[in-house]
Design an enzyme around this catalytic site. Structure first.
Site, PDB file in Angstrom:
ATOM      1  N   GLU A   1      -0.991  -8.674   5.362  1.00  0.00           N
ATOM      2  CA  GLU A   1      -0.613  -8.779   6.781  1.00  0.00           C
ATOM      3  C   GLU A   1      -1.801  -8.507   7.697  1.00  0.00           C
ATOM      4  O   GLU A   1      -1.771  -8.884   8.865  1.00  0.00           O
ATOM      5  CB  GLU A   1       0.557  -7.827   7.094  1.00  0.00           C
ATOM      6  CG  GLU A   1       0.256  -6.332   7.116  1.00  0.00           C
ATOM      7  CD  GLU A   1       0.157  -5.695   5.725  1.00  0.00           C
ATOM      8  OE1 GLU A   1       0.241  -6.426   4.729  1.00  0.00           O
ATOM      9  OE2 GLU A   1      -0.024  -4.471   5.655  1.00  0.00           O
TER      10      GLU A   1
ATOM     11  N   HIS B   1      -3.275  -5.345   1.737  1.00  0.00           N
ATOM     12  CA  HIS B   1      -2.614  -5.644   3.012  1.00  0.00           C
ATOM     13  C   HIS B   1      -2.804  -7.109   3.403  1.00  0.00           C
ATOM     14  O   HIS B   1      -3.653  -7.401   4.237  1.00  0.00           O
ATOM     15  CB  HIS B   1      -3.232  -4.791   4.124  1.00  0.00           C
ATOM     16  CG  HIS B   1      -2.984  -3.334   4.000  1.00  0.00           C
ATOM     17  ND1 HIS B   1      -1.866  -2.719   4.498  1.00  0.00           N
ATOM     18  CD2 HIS B   1      -3.710  -2.357   3.436  1.00  0.00           C
ATOM     19  CE1 HIS B   1      -1.919  -1.428   4.252  1.00  0.00           C
ATOM     20  NE2 HIS B   1      -3.034  -1.185   3.608  1.00  0.00           N
TER      21      HIS B   1
ATOM     22  N   CYS C   1       0.826  -1.200   0.000  1.00  0.00           N
ATOM     23  CA  CYS C   1       0.000   0.000   0.000  1.00  0.00           C
ATOM     24  C   CYS C   1       0.872   1.266   0.000  1.00  0.00           C
ATOM     25  O   CYS C   1       1.491   1.558  -1.025  1.00  0.00           O
ATOM     26  CB  CYS C   1      -0.986  -0.054   1.158  1.00  0.00           C
ATOM     27  SG  CYS C   1      -2.465   0.897   0.835  1.00  0.00           S
TER      28      CYS C   1
HETATM   29  N1  GLN Z   1      -3.427   6.201   0.393  1.00  0.00           N
HETATM   30  C1  GLN Z   1      -2.358   6.001   1.336  1.00  0.00           C
HETATM   31  C2  GLN Z   1      -1.129   6.790   0.937  1.00  0.00           C
HETATM   32  O1  GLN Z   1      -1.178   7.656   0.128  1.00  0.00           O
HETATM   33  C3  GLN Z   1      -1.991   4.541   1.486  1.00  0.00           C
HETATM   34  C4  GLN Z   1      -2.993   3.807   2.316  1.00  0.00           C
HETATM   35  C5  GLN Z   1      -2.434   2.577   2.977  1.00  0.00           C
HETATM   36  O2  GLN Z   1      -1.227   2.348   3.065  1.00  0.00           O
HETATM   37  N2  GLN Z   1      -3.342   1.779   3.520  1.00  0.00           N
HETATM   38  O3  GLN Z   1      -0.079   6.534   1.444  1.00  0.00           O
END
Ligand code: GLN
Length: 201
Positions: free
Chosen positions: A179, A177, A83
């Site tokens: 995890e 995710h 992410c």
């Molecule tokens: N949208 C988030 C960002 O810009 C990422 C979200 C996440 O890691 N769950 O970092």
């Protein structure tokens, strides 16, 4: 080096560090939280967790970790970015906040505000190439990959077509995710890569 319990560093300035740590330890890896350059010594794998890439970027620069992390990634160390971690690994980010930088390393373009508010967060089952059954995963304000360069393979896309897992053989970048849902197979693959990596010391 290259033993059964590779030493994995988790960038621990911000984000879901504890979830990664727990999963990696369950898989038999040794872990170290990374907060300073001294913590980078001897690592065989690097996790960049989920969180908020704008904050992570600022902290990485404030803690003077940016260049050392880029050098570590340049050394060929296996990397898992989830992410915000995927955003940090991307060479190009199309909708960062003003001045936002990434570490880079993975030749992809990422959009960090790809989903509208209705789909901001959702759980789904996803087919990932290399895994023999679907993974149950969470998407939380997830980025998507909008362009993939040479040498980067797409490991998973949503049914609607958005690319959500990419891999260049060194860096595995996931929009979601595993995890958080307890899906350990992608972490296991990463730990396997780390186990055969010899750190450049
Ligand atoms: N949208 C988030 C960002 O810009 C990422 C979200 C996440 O890691 N769950 O970092």
């Amino acid at each position: 080096m290259g033993g059964n319990a590779p030493l994995i560093g988790i960038l621990a300035l911000q984000g879901d560090v504890a979830e990664h740590r727990e999963m990696l330890q369950q898989l038999g890896a040794d872990t170290r939280d990374i907060r300073s350059t001294a913590d980078l010594q001897g690592l065989q794998g690097l996790v960049i967790p989920g969180g908020e890439s704008t904050v992570m970027d600022k902290l990485v620069r404030r803690f003077e970790l940016k260049t050392p992390l880029q050098e570590l990634i340049g050394s060929g160390i296996p990397v898992l970015g989830t992410c915000a971690g995927l955003i940090m690994c991307a060479n190009t980010l199309t909708d960062g906040i003003e001045g936002q930088q990434t570490l880079g390393g993975l030749d992809v373009t990422v959009s960090r505000n790809a989903f509208g508010s209705q789909r901001e967060s959702f759980d789904t089952e996803l087919t990932v190439s290399g895994l023999d059954s679907p993974v149950a995963v969470s998407f939380i304000r997830a980025p998507i990959v909008t362009q993939v360069g040479d040498g980067v393979s797409v490991r998973a896309s949503l049914p609607s077509g958005e690319i959500v897992a990419v891999d260049n053989g060194q860096i595995l970048g996931l929009s979601f995710h595993p995890e958080i849902t307890g899906e350990s197979r992608l972490h296991a693959e990463f730990v396997g890569r780390a186990a055969s990596f010899s750190p450049v010391s």
